[in-house]
Design a protein around this motif. Structure first.
Motif, PDB file in Angstrom:
ATOM      1  N   VAL A   1       0.855  -1.187   0.000  1.00 43.43           N
ATOM      2  CA  VAL A   1       0.000   0.000   0.000  1.00 43.43           C
ATOM      3  C   VAL A   1       0.886   1.229   0.000  1.00 43.43           C
ATOM      4  N   ASP A   2       0.655   2.099  -0.937  1.00 43.45           N
ATOM      5  CA  ASP A   2       1.421   3.327  -1.055  1.00 43.45           C
ATOM      6  C   ASP A   2       0.851   4.376  -0.100  1.00 43.45           C
ATOM      7  N   HIS A   3       1.695   5.264   0.399  1.00 41.45           N
ATOM      8  CA  HIS A   3       1.254   6.296   1.338  1.00 41.45           C
ATOM      9  C   HIS A   3       0.143   7.163   0.744  1.00 41.45           C
TER      10      HIS A   3
ATOM     11  N   ASP B   1      -2.090   6.260  -1.491  1.00 37.65           N
ATOM     12  CA  ASP B   1      -3.132   5.444  -2.091  1.00 37.65           C
ATOM     13  C   ASP B   1      -4.518   5.892  -1.609  1.00 37.65           C
TER      14      ASP B   1
ATOM     15  N   TYR C   1      -6.770   3.230  -0.001  1.00 31.89           N
ATOM     16  CA  TYR C   1      -6.356   2.897   1.368  1.00 31.89           C
ATOM     17  C   TYR C   1      -6.946   3.904   2.355  1.00 31.89           C
TER      18      TYR C   1
END
Length: 55
Positions: A11-13, A15, A18
């Motif tokens: 998970v990208d910061h 995203d 998310y």
């Protein structure tokens, strides 16, 4: 991509999906009681311990 502790792998910061999931989870949680709020405030607003003077 670097792993962030406490965050699912991959998970990208930034995203958006998310963060949308996090906001849904938070919104579905029951509100904090006054006592819970007081405990949290006390933890963050403790006076700083004085630093020991160098001898």
């Amino acid at each position: 991509m670097t792993a962030v502790p406490g965050r699912p792998p991959g998970v990208d910061h930034g995203d958006a999906a998310y963060w949308a999931r996090i906001h849904r989870i938070v919104a579905s949680a029951p509100p904090l009681s006054d006592r819970q709020k007081a405990v949290i405030r006390a933890a963050f607003y403790q006076p700083a311990a004085p630093k020991e003077k160098a001898a």
